[in-house]
Design an enzyme around this catalytic site. Sequence first.
Site, PDB file in Angstrom:
ATOM      1  N   GLU A 299       0.843  -1.211   0.000  1.00 34.66           N
ATOM      2  CA  GLU A 299       0.000   0.000   0.000  1.00 34.66           C
ATOM      3  C   GLU A 299       0.871   1.250   0.000  1.00 34.66           C
ATOM      4  O   GLU A 299       0.563   2.234  -0.669  1.00 34.66           O
ATOM      5  CB  GLU A 299      -0.967   0.007   1.183  1.00 34.66           C
ATOM      6  CG  GLU A 299      -1.853  -1.236   1.311  1.00 34.66           C
ATOM      7  CD  GLU A 299      -2.573  -1.639   0.042  1.00 34.66           C
ATOM      8  OE1 GLU A 299      -2.867  -0.763  -0.794  1.00 34.66           O
ATOM      9  OE2 GLU A 299      -2.828  -2.852  -0.130  1.00 34.66           O
ATOM     10  N   HIS A 302       2.187   1.999  -3.426  1.00 39.15           N
ATOM     11  CA  HIS A 302       1.180   2.569  -4.330  1.00 39.15           C
ATOM     12  C   HIS A 302       1.257   4.094  -4.377  1.00 39.15           C
ATOM     13  O   HIS A 302       0.762   4.712  -5.316  1.00 39.15           O
ATOM     14  CB  HIS A 302      -0.235   2.184  -3.877  1.00 39.15           C
ATOM     15  CG  HIS A 302      -0.787   0.943  -4.508  1.00 39.15           C
ATOM     16  ND1 HIS A 302      -0.709   0.679  -5.847  1.00 39.15           N
ATOM     17  CD2 HIS A 302      -1.481  -0.109  -3.971  1.00 39.15           C
ATOM     18  CE1 HIS A 302      -1.318  -0.476  -6.114  1.00 39.15           C
ATOM     19  NE2 HIS A 302      -1.790  -0.981  -4.989  1.00 39.15           N
TER      20      HIS A 302
HETATM   21  N1  TRP Z   1      -6.097  -1.324  -4.429  1.00 44.04           N
HETATM   22  C1  TRP Z   1      -6.192  -2.306  -3.370  1.00 44.04           C
HETATM   23  C2  TRP Z   1      -4.832  -2.999  -3.342  1.00 44.04           C
HETATM   24  O1  TRP Z   1      -4.559  -3.871  -4.078  1.00 44.04           O
HETATM   25  C3  TRP Z   1      -7.255  -3.320  -3.610  1.00 44.04           C
HETATM   26  C4  TRP Z   1      -8.561  -3.075  -2.959  1.00 44.04           C
HETATM   27  C5  TRP Z   1      -8.780  -2.785  -1.684  1.00 44.04           C
HETATM   28  C6  TRP Z   1      -9.835  -3.202  -3.543  1.00 44.04           C
HETATM   29  N2  TRP Z   1     -10.142  -2.734  -1.439  1.00 44.04           N
HETATM   30  C7  TRP Z   1     -10.779  -2.982  -2.564  1.00 44.04           C
HETATM   31  C8  TRP Z   1     -10.270  -3.492  -4.793  1.00 44.04           C
HETATM   32  C9  TRP Z   1     -12.166  -3.049  -2.804  1.00 44.04           C
HETATM   33  C10 TRP Z   1     -11.630  -3.557  -5.067  1.00 44.04           C
HETATM   34  C11 TRP Z   1     -12.557  -3.344  -4.059  1.00 44.04           C
HETATM   35  O2  TRP Z   1      -3.955  -2.604  -2.660  1.00 44.04           O
HETATM   36 ZN    ZN Z   2      -2.596  -2.916  -4.809  1.00 49.13          ZN
END
Ligand code: TRP
Ligand code: ZN
Length: 861
Positions: A299, A302
């Site tokens: 995270e 990201h």
């Molecule tokens: N972007 C998040 C990750 O991979 C993924 C994610 C978290 C997500 N909560 C979600 C995707 C709810 C779809 C729906 O780190």
């Molecule tokens: Zn991710």
Amino acid sequence: MTRQPQQTTQFLADYRPFPFLLSETRLDFELGPHATLVRADLSLTPRDVSKVEDLVLDGGKEVALRSLRIDGTEPDPVHVSRDDETLRIAAAALPRTAFTLSTEVSIDPAANTAFEGLYMSGGMYCTQCEAEGFRHITFYPDRPDVMATFRVSIRSDMPVLLSNGNPVENRDGMAEWHDPWPKPSYLFALVAGKLVAVSDRFTTRSGREVALNVWVRPGDQDRAGFAMESLIKSMRWDEQVYGREYDLDVFNIVAVDDFNMGAMENKGLNIFNSKLVLASPETATDADYERIEAVIAHEYFHNWTGNRITCRDWFQLCLKEGLTVFRDQQFTSDMRSAPVKRIEDVRALRARQFREDQGPLAHPPRPDHYEEINNFYTATVYEKGAEVIGMLKRLVGDDGYARALDLYFDRHDGQAATIEDWLKVFEDATGRDLAQFKHWYTDAGTPRLTMAEDWDADANRLTLTFTQDTPPTPGQADKPARVIPIAVGLIGRNGDEVLPTRMLEMTEARQSFDFDGLGARPVVSALRGFSAPVMLDRPLDDATRAFLLAHDTDPFARWEAGRDLALSALTALSQGREAGADFVDAIGRLAGDDSADPAFRALCLTLPGDEDVATRLTAQGVTPDPDAIHAAREGLARRVAEAHGDLLAAIHDRMRVDGPYSPDAAAARRRSLRIAALGLLNRIDGGDRARVLFGSAGNMTERMAALICLIRRGRAASALSALEDEFGDNRLVMDKWFSVQVMAAPPAEAVATARSLSERQDFDWKNPNRFRALLGGLAGNHAGFHAADGSGYDFTADWLMRMDRANPQIAARMSTAFETWPRYDATRRARALAALQRIAAMEGISRNLREMVSRMIAAGA
Ligand code: TRP
Ligand code: ZN
């Protein structure tokens, strides 16, 4: 009558930019559990003032519109219309210049059981907006290519009020936040609750002082320290390895109990499933600690790969997810053991992604159409997306990769990018043409690679001939040849390496490579480090596999040789043929090799799972028999234990780690070997060692391992009640308690166990972790889920339908338990299909679950 959701396929080819520019978003929240008021001011400008279009905003039907103004004035109502998913303002009502759209809506967070948008969890308010959750908060262009700065104010009686960016103001009952980095709506977050922080500081390499907080419920502070340590390690690593610095004054992490996925990278305010934050030796296993470290890193990473550079549209999801998984894998290999991490990742890839690629849900890392984007947060997008980047790095080299990444951050910072942009950066930085490579992104399916050896004794030349072939997947019949990096090494008969690793680049459907000047015929070590996500098929006798298991200098290839030995034994045994002697022999020698890393030995001693055997059989064109596979695996484990009982007992004793528990990698390695030995011994000692360990261990890693052994021996009753007495009020421990009972149950008892657990008071099924513990536990019990009478299918289908009414994302995700159904015998197929059809016929089924079951049904038709 409940309306069926509209059938709306989204196509990559239909992309067009949003016809307005959005520069700033101001939000004002007045929080109430059943009525939260949201005021939004959007600063919009038509992209083309000579041709202003209707303004279409996304917004769910539960968002109640209370007022709407354009530059302070209400438009004529004839120009405003709504359906279940959008709000439309006719062009006739819009200025030809920049204007402000102001809306006021009301939503009901306490009624939100889908955990998408703004919802309540354990008395606190929190949000989840990826992928399309923001439209359940207010009307908005809810798409990743619309990026704006955010100014957010929150009014509430909760003591802690958080949003993205930097704090501007914070007084009683009110807080204001400003995020200076333009971002799409999916990265918005808000949290309000009675929370306490574990805090620290980080100074970035250019001298920015960052306040770090991990927010948890009062009482959980003493379990948040490891998450904080992991965050600091991640921040330092991203500076050192990728030259990426953090860019705000604060970084907040919040732990919540009800969360659909693992965690979410909202700008400056990451929200985590509490199981990926909270850890203490009494409650968390070594695997939990490793996972927490990896997901905190994921995270955090990201912030650059996802937030500063985001995705143009959701078809590009693997642009951020594949790259961020690749980066978190690199981080974990640096923090722990690189070879062990590689083996673990390949194991997970095969278990989840190869499985997906073999069945009705196969899709490429970059799909070109979908019904529901939430169904595409898959192993293919994440894990195969990461493998594809690993291949790129192998092809262009470490320097080429570093140059390409620098160019990527330079060129695309602040943008919403595509896979084409990503590949272009590699082409420009390295001069390489990646047109053929792109098939890895656009084509589904796992290539089958065959390798044949030809030894010319007169010329002292070895020729390796490879062929590649990718079987058809739904919607993609023919697949052109791909670029496949194949890492090869040659080993002499005495065990010495004759040729260190060389990267062969295969580009044709069939291709040969010569190795000249060899003294004698060597043994080939192929696909070292798992250099490409393919299935390698090479005719190899068990004796040569045993030789490679003993001598290969590449740890992955060495492990793989043992794996192949085990799988060839298990596939034969499950079809009633005698096999396994070479494996039993070779594994004993490896177990006793004290020069090898204990964690590596543990991985070798862990037999392939039932599901792995079924996958291998399917690839060979054999219909897997779950009960026969289970019996074969139990039988082989027992033979290993009988042949090497003394050695395994000695390992079990010697690998004990004395002193207070520490989650560090060195101690965890020893425990992993200790537990692997226990698992085998448990087949012949009636569970006696497990009973002793359960009673004496001071950490959850060993207690959980012992508990699983006791469940397998049918001797777990007192251990289960002891754990329940001690941890009945600890959700995370009780999730494990639910899950292992079903997962490790003898297959014939799995469904009955799941059913009786589901009737307990504390089976709080609306909590995603608890639901996953039980239903995921059953899906993980291969022969139990695939019970010949169809009871596993029926039980699962009943719960999916119930869950779909509360939380469609979770129902759809768990429906993948069925994704392998076409590979089984006619009786099982008929029962699985009947269960899927029953779900498909459900009144008011969600778009999420409907898409999944219809794809799965279509494959068997
Ligand atoms: N972007 C998040 C990750 O991979 C993924 C994610 C978290 C997500 N909560 C979600 C995707 C709810 C779809 C729906 O780190
Ligand atoms: Zn991710």
